[in-house]
Write an enzyme that holds these catalytic residues in place. Structure first.
Site, PDB file in Angstrom:
ATOM      1  N   ARG A  20      32.355 -10.973 -13.801  1.00 21.41           N
ATOM      2  CA  ARG A  20      31.713 -11.035 -15.121  1.00 21.41           C
ATOM      3  C   ARG A  20      30.202 -11.202 -15.006  1.00 21.41           C
ATOM      4  NH1 ARG A  20      34.362 -15.770 -17.971  1.00 21.41           N
ATOM      5  NH2 ARG A  20      34.357 -16.496 -15.844  1.00 21.41           N
ATOM      6  N   ASN A  38      37.258 -12.624 -19.192  1.00 20.53           N
ATOM      7  CA  ASN A  38      38.525 -12.602 -18.480  1.00 20.53           C
ATOM      8  C   ASN A  38      39.664 -12.611 -19.483  1.00 20.53           C
ATOM      9  OD1 ASN A  38      37.425 -12.658 -15.902  1.00 20.53           O
ATOM     10  ND2 ASN A  38      37.602 -14.857 -15.686  1.00 20.53           N
TER      11      ASN A  38
END
Length: 91
Positions: A20, A38
């Site tokens: 990320r 996520n």
């Protein structure tokens, strides 16, 4: 140049490998806005919008990801528009 927006899901070893944050850094370097997060099933989801070539570069980068990632699949769809923040954020 036209803008492009995508909604993508990335699967494989993409959680716990700095995916990320690396996606955020890549997006910001390209001037792309949106978000990444996520999912409970182990995938990463993202929405991105910006100049077409920049979004396409980010989309291509997702197939590789950061060094520790092992991307199995990227499913990406074009979307009309997204409600994006003025930056790119990790959610």
């Amino acid at each position: 140049m036209a803008d492009l927006s995508i909604h993508a899901f990335v699967s494989g070893r993409v959680q716990g490998v700095w995916f990320r944050q690396s996606t955020k850094e890549k997006a910001l370097s390209l001037g792309v806005q949106g978000w990444v997060r996520n999912l409970n099933d182990g995938r990463v989801e993202l929405m991105a919008t910006g100049e077409e070539q920049a979004v396409l570069q980010l989309e291509a980068w997702l197939s590789q990801g950061p060094e520790l990632a092992n991307v199995a699949e990227v499913i990406s769809d074009r979307v009309d528009s997204i409600d994006a923040p003025q930056t790119f954020e990790v959610r």
